[in-house]
Design a protein around this motif. Structure first.
Motif, PDB file in Angstrom:
ATOM      1  N   LEU A  98       0.852  -1.179   0.000  1.00 40.54           N
ATOM      2  CA  LEU A  98       0.000   0.000   0.000  1.00 40.54           C
ATOM      3  C   LEU A  98       0.892   1.234   0.000  1.00 40.54           C
ATOM      4  CD1 LEU A  98      -2.668   1.562   0.304  1.00 40.54           C
ATOM      5  CD2 LEU A  98      -2.482   1.178   2.792  1.00 40.54           C
ATOM      6  N   VAL A  99       0.720   2.084  -1.011  1.00 41.48           N
ATOM      7  CA  VAL A  99       1.468   3.341  -1.105  1.00 41.48           C
ATOM      8  C   VAL A  99       0.515   4.472  -0.739  1.00 41.48           C
ATOM      9  CG1 VAL A  99       2.835   4.863  -2.580  1.00 41.48           C
ATOM     10  CG2 VAL A  99       2.896   2.371  -2.947  1.00 41.48           C
ATOM     11  N   ILE A 100       0.848   5.183   0.326  1.00 36.04           N
ATOM     12  CA  ILE A 100       0.016   6.289   0.800  1.00 36.04           C
ATOM     13  C   ILE A 100       0.754   7.594   0.560  1.00 36.04           C
ATOM     14  CG2 ILE A 100      -1.062   7.368   2.810  1.00 36.04           C
ATOM     15  CD1 ILE A 100      -1.372   4.570   4.018  1.00 36.04           C
ATOM     16  N   ASN A 101       0.072   8.522  -0.080  1.00 37.33           N
ATOM     17  CA  ASN A 101       0.625   9.852  -0.339  1.00 37.33           C
ATOM     18  C   ASN A 101      -0.206  10.895   0.379  1.00 37.33           C
ATOM     19  OD1 ASN A 101       2.865   9.681  -2.407  1.00 37.33           O
ATOM     20  ND2 ASN A 101       1.317   8.351  -3.309  1.00 37.33           N
ATOM     21  N   GLY A 102       0.473  11.772   1.090  1.00 34.27           N
ATOM     22  CA  GLY A 102      -0.189  12.799   1.873  1.00 34.27           C
ATOM     23  C   GLY A 102      -0.483  14.068   1.103  1.00 34.27           C
ATOM     24  N   PRO A 103      -0.644  15.167   1.831  1.00 30.09           N
ATOM     25  CA  PRO A 103      -1.117  16.417   1.244  1.00 30.09           C
ATOM     26  C   PRO A 103      -0.199  16.974   0.164  1.00 30.09           C
ATOM     27  CG  PRO A 103      -0.379  16.762   3.512  1.00 30.09           C
ATOM     28  CD  PRO A 103      -0.372  15.292   3.263  1.00 30.09           C
ATOM     29  N   ASN A 104      -0.854  17.497  -0.847  1.00 28.45           N
ATOM     30  CA  ASN A 104      -0.233  18.182  -1.982  1.00 28.45           C
ATOM     31  C   ASN A 104       0.461  17.252  -2.963  1.00 28.45           C
ATOM     32  OD1 ASN A 104      -1.053  20.829  -1.163  1.00 28.45           O
ATOM     33  ND2 ASN A 104       0.511  20.699   0.421  1.00 28.45           N
ATOM     34  N   LEU A 105       0.525  15.966  -2.665  1.00 28.17           N
ATOM     35  CA  LEU A 105       1.164  15.065  -3.620  1.00 28.17           C
ATOM     36  C   LEU A 105       0.301  14.834  -4.854  1.00 28.17           C
ATOM     37  CD1 LEU A 105       2.958  13.155  -0.916  1.00 28.17           C
ATOM     38  CD2 LEU A 105       4.079  14.022  -2.969  1.00 28.17           C
ATOM     39  N   ASN A 106      -0.965  15.191  -4.781  1.00 28.86           N
ATOM     40  CA  ASN A 106      -1.810  15.190  -5.974  1.00 28.86           C
ATOM     41  C   ASN A 106      -1.336  16.240  -6.974  1.00 28.86           C
ATOM     42  OD1 ASN A 106      -2.816  16.916  -3.793  1.00 28.86           O
ATOM     43  ND2 ASN A 106      -4.409  17.527  -5.242  1.00 28.86           N
ATOM     44  N   LEU A 107      -0.506  17.184  -6.526  1.00 29.96           N
ATOM     45  CA  LEU A 107       0.037  18.228  -7.400  1.00 29.96           C
ATOM     46  C   LEU A 107       1.422  17.879  -7.951  1.00 29.96           C
ATOM     47  CD1 LEU A 107      -0.986  21.381  -5.325  1.00 29.96           C
ATOM     48  CD2 LEU A 107      -2.202  20.335  -7.259  1.00 29.96           C
TER      49      LEU A 107
ATOM     50  N   VAL B 188       3.563   8.028 -11.308  1.00 34.57           N
ATOM     51  CA  VAL B 188       4.086   7.220 -10.202  1.00 34.57           C
ATOM     52  C   VAL B 188       3.211   5.983 -10.009  1.00 34.57           C
ATOM     53  CG1 VAL B 188       4.436   7.174  -7.694  1.00 34.57           C
ATOM     54  CG2 VAL B 188       5.225   9.142  -9.030  1.00 34.57           C
ATOM     55  N   GLU B 189       1.899   6.173 -10.027  1.00 30.08           N
ATOM     56  CA  GLU B 189       0.973   5.060  -9.828  1.00 30.08           C
ATOM     57  C   GLU B 189       1.077   4.039 -10.953  1.00 30.08           C
ATOM     58  OE1 GLU B 189      -2.909   6.718  -9.098  1.00 30.08           O
ATOM     59  OE2 GLU B 189      -2.267   7.588  -7.184  1.00 30.08           O
ATOM     60  N   ALA B 190       1.147   4.506 -12.190  1.00 31.15           N
ATOM     61  CA  ALA B 190       1.271   3.576 -13.327  1.00 31.15           C
ATOM     62  C   ALA B 190       2.552   2.766 -13.224  1.00 31.15           C
ATOM     63  CB  ALA B 190       1.214   4.357 -14.646  1.00 31.15           C
ATOM     64  N   ALA B 191       3.661   3.424 -12.892  1.00 32.12           N
ATOM     65  CA  ALA B 191       4.943   2.725 -12.756  1.00 32.12           C
ATOM     66  C   ALA B 191       4.898   1.724 -11.605  1.00 32.12           C
ATOM     67  CB  ALA B 191       6.079   3.731 -12.551  1.00 32.12           C
ATOM     68  N   GLY B 192       4.284   2.102 -10.494  1.00 31.58           N
ATOM     69  CA  GLY B 192       4.197   1.211  -9.341  1.00 31.58           C
ATOM     70  C   GLY B 192       3.349  -0.014  -9.616  1.00 31.58           C
TER      71      GLY B 192
ATOM     72  N   THR C  66      -2.745  -6.092   3.503  1.00 32.14           N
ATOM     73  CA  THR C  66      -1.548  -5.298   3.231  1.00 32.14           C
ATOM     74  C   THR C  66      -0.352  -5.882   3.986  1.00 32.14           C
ATOM     75  OG1 THR C  66      -2.792  -3.270   2.827  1.00 32.14           O
ATOM     76  CG2 THR C  66      -0.490  -3.007   3.478  1.00 32.14           C
ATOM     77  N   ASP C  67       0.734  -6.142   3.247  1.00 32.15           N
ATOM     78  CA  ASP C  67       1.964  -6.684   3.836  1.00 32.15           C
ATOM     79  C   ASP C  67       2.946  -5.606   4.233  1.00 32.15           C
ATOM     80  OD1 ASP C  67       1.459  -9.599   3.511  1.00 32.15           O
ATOM     81  OD2 ASP C  67       1.405  -9.047   1.392  1.00 32.15           O
ATOM     82  N   GLY C  68       2.908  -4.472   3.569  1.00 32.50           N
ATOM     83  CA  GLY C  68       3.824  -3.375   3.855  1.00 32.50           C
ATOM     84  C   GLY C  68       3.281  -2.081   3.294  1.00 32.50           C
ATOM     85  N   ILE C  69       3.661  -0.986   3.928  1.00 29.81           N
ATOM     86  CA  ILE C  69       3.196   0.346   3.533  1.00 29.81           C
ATOM     87  C   ILE C  69       4.391   1.196   3.121  1.00 29.81           C
ATOM     88  CG2 ILE C  69       2.130   2.494   4.367  1.00 29.81           C
ATOM     89  CD1 ILE C  69       0.433   0.752   6.265  1.00 29.81           C
ATOM     90  N   VAL C  70       4.221   1.934   2.030  1.00 31.63           N
ATOM     91  CA  VAL C  70       5.150   2.988   1.639  1.00 31.63           C
ATOM     92  C   VAL C  70       4.410   4.288   1.920  1.00 31.63           C
ATOM     93  CG1 VAL C  70       6.391   4.085  -0.256  1.00 31.63           C
ATOM     94  CG2 VAL C  70       6.244   1.570  -0.141  1.00 31.63           C
ATOM     95  N   LEU C  71       4.959   5.105   2.785  1.00 35.91           N
ATOM     96  CA  LEU C  71       4.293   6.336   3.199  1.00 35.91           C
ATOM     97  C   LEU C  71       5.109   7.551   2.797  1.00 35.91           C
ATOM     98  CD1 LEU C  71       2.136   7.913   4.880  1.00 35.91           C
ATOM     99  CD2 LEU C  71       3.670   7.604   6.852  1.00 35.91           C
ATOM    100  N   ASN C  72       4.512   8.380   1.939  1.00 39.22           N
ATOM    101  CA  ASN C  72       5.051   9.715   1.681  1.00 39.22           C
ATOM    102  C   ASN C  72       4.096  10.667   2.387  1.00 39.22           C
ATOM    103  OD1 ASN C  72       5.839  12.215   0.819  1.00 39.22           O
ATOM    104  ND2 ASN C  72       6.248  11.582  -1.282  1.00 39.22           N
TER     105      ASN C  72
ATOM    106  N   VAL D 243      11.072  10.765  -7.849  1.00 36.56           N
ATOM    107  CA  VAL D 243      10.010   9.755  -7.852  1.00 36.56           C
ATOM    108  C   VAL D 243      10.564   8.345  -7.991  1.00 36.56           C
ATOM    109  CG1 VAL D 243       8.230  11.360  -8.649  1.00 36.56           C
ATOM    110  CG2 VAL D 243       9.507   9.996 -10.322  1.00 36.56           C
ATOM    111  N   GLN D 244      11.824   8.207  -8.360  1.00 35.75           N
ATOM    112  CA  GLN D 244      12.432   6.880  -8.401  1.00 35.75           C
ATOM    113  C   GLN D 244      12.462   6.250  -7.008  1.00 35.75           C
ATOM    114  OE1 GLN D 244      16.095   6.623 -10.551  1.00 35.75           O
ATOM    115  NE2 GLN D 244      15.990   4.394 -10.637  1.00 35.75           N
ATOM    116  N   GLY D 245      12.376   7.060  -5.975  1.00 34.16           N
ATOM    117  CA  GLY D 245      12.304   6.558  -4.613  1.00 34.16           C
ATOM    118  C   GLY D 245      11.120   5.623  -4.404  1.00 34.16           C
ATOM    119  N   TYR D 246      10.022   5.867  -5.116  1.00 32.75           N
ATOM    120  CA  TYR D 246       8.868   4.966  -5.020  1.00 32.75           C
ATOM    121  C   TYR D 246       9.248   3.573  -5.503  1.00 32.75           C
ATOM    122  CZ  TYR D 246       5.672   8.861  -4.107  1.00 32.75           C
ATOM    123  OH  TYR D 246       5.031   9.938  -3.542  1.00 32.75           O
ATOM    124  N   GLU D 247       9.975   3.504  -6.601  1.00 29.33           N
ATOM    125  CA  GLU D 247      10.421   2.206  -7.129  1.00 29.33           C
ATOM    126  C   GLU D 247      11.274   1.485  -6.093  1.00 29.33           C
ATOM    127  OE1 GLU D 247      13.406   0.388 -10.539  1.00 29.33           O
ATOM    128  OE2 GLU D 247      12.676   2.436 -10.773  1.00 29.33           O
TER     129      GLU D 247
END
Length: 152
Positions: free
Chosen positions: A9-18, A35-39, A73-79, A134-138
């Motif tokens: 589960l990748v969770i993105n907080g405020p303003n990351l929609n921008l 980012v979502e398509a690549a993930g 969910t096995d693990g969370i990626v939190l931005n 954004v490569q950090g997500y990968e």
């Protein structure tokens, strides 16, 4: 684990929609949709499920973390975005569900303003990835898929 697949589960907080339009000199030109398509593609390559959630509302993020406790969910990626420096509620939600997580930042928060250096998550995260764009997500998704235990 859902359907025999590891679930991230990748969770993105405020303003990351921008992402991609807000301060591209700091955050780059790739959008959250990129980012979502690549993930999701990365997940498919490893026979894993990668789900994304973004909210500008702290309570919605807390609700989604709590939902992860029972959805496989096995693990969370939190931005956490700006909540990095303010949210005890998100920290408590993460501790309450006992799901390992990675703290992620597109920019290097330690090379920015002093107030950005403190994180409410840094002492509980399994890893922190910052300053890789954004490569950090990968990197974070890869780490969850390959190294985090499967939730029983």
């Amino acid at each position: 684990m859902r359907d025999g697949k590891k679930t991230v589960l990748v969770i993105n907080g405020p303003n990351l929609n921008l992402l991609g339009t807000r301060e591209p000199e700091i955050y780059g030109h790739e959008t959250l949709a990129d980012v979502e398509a690549a993930g999701k593609k990365q997940g498919n390559e490893y026979n894993a499920t990668v789900d994304f959630f973004q909210s500008n509302w702290e309570g919605a993020i807390v609700d989604r973390i709590q939902e992860a406790r029972t959805d496989g969910t096995d693990g969370i990626v939190l931005n956490p975005g700006g909540f990095t420096h303010t949210s005890v509620a998100i920290r408590d939600a993460l501790l309450g569900v006992s799901i390992p997580f990675i703290e992620l930042h597109v920019s290097n928060i330690h090379a920015r303003e002093e107030w950005r250096h403190h994180s409410y998550f840094q002492d509980k995260a399994k890893a922190i990835i910052a300053g890789c764009g954004v490569q950090g997500y990968e990197y974070a998704i890869d780490l969850v898929i390959k190294k985090f235990p499967v939730k029983e």
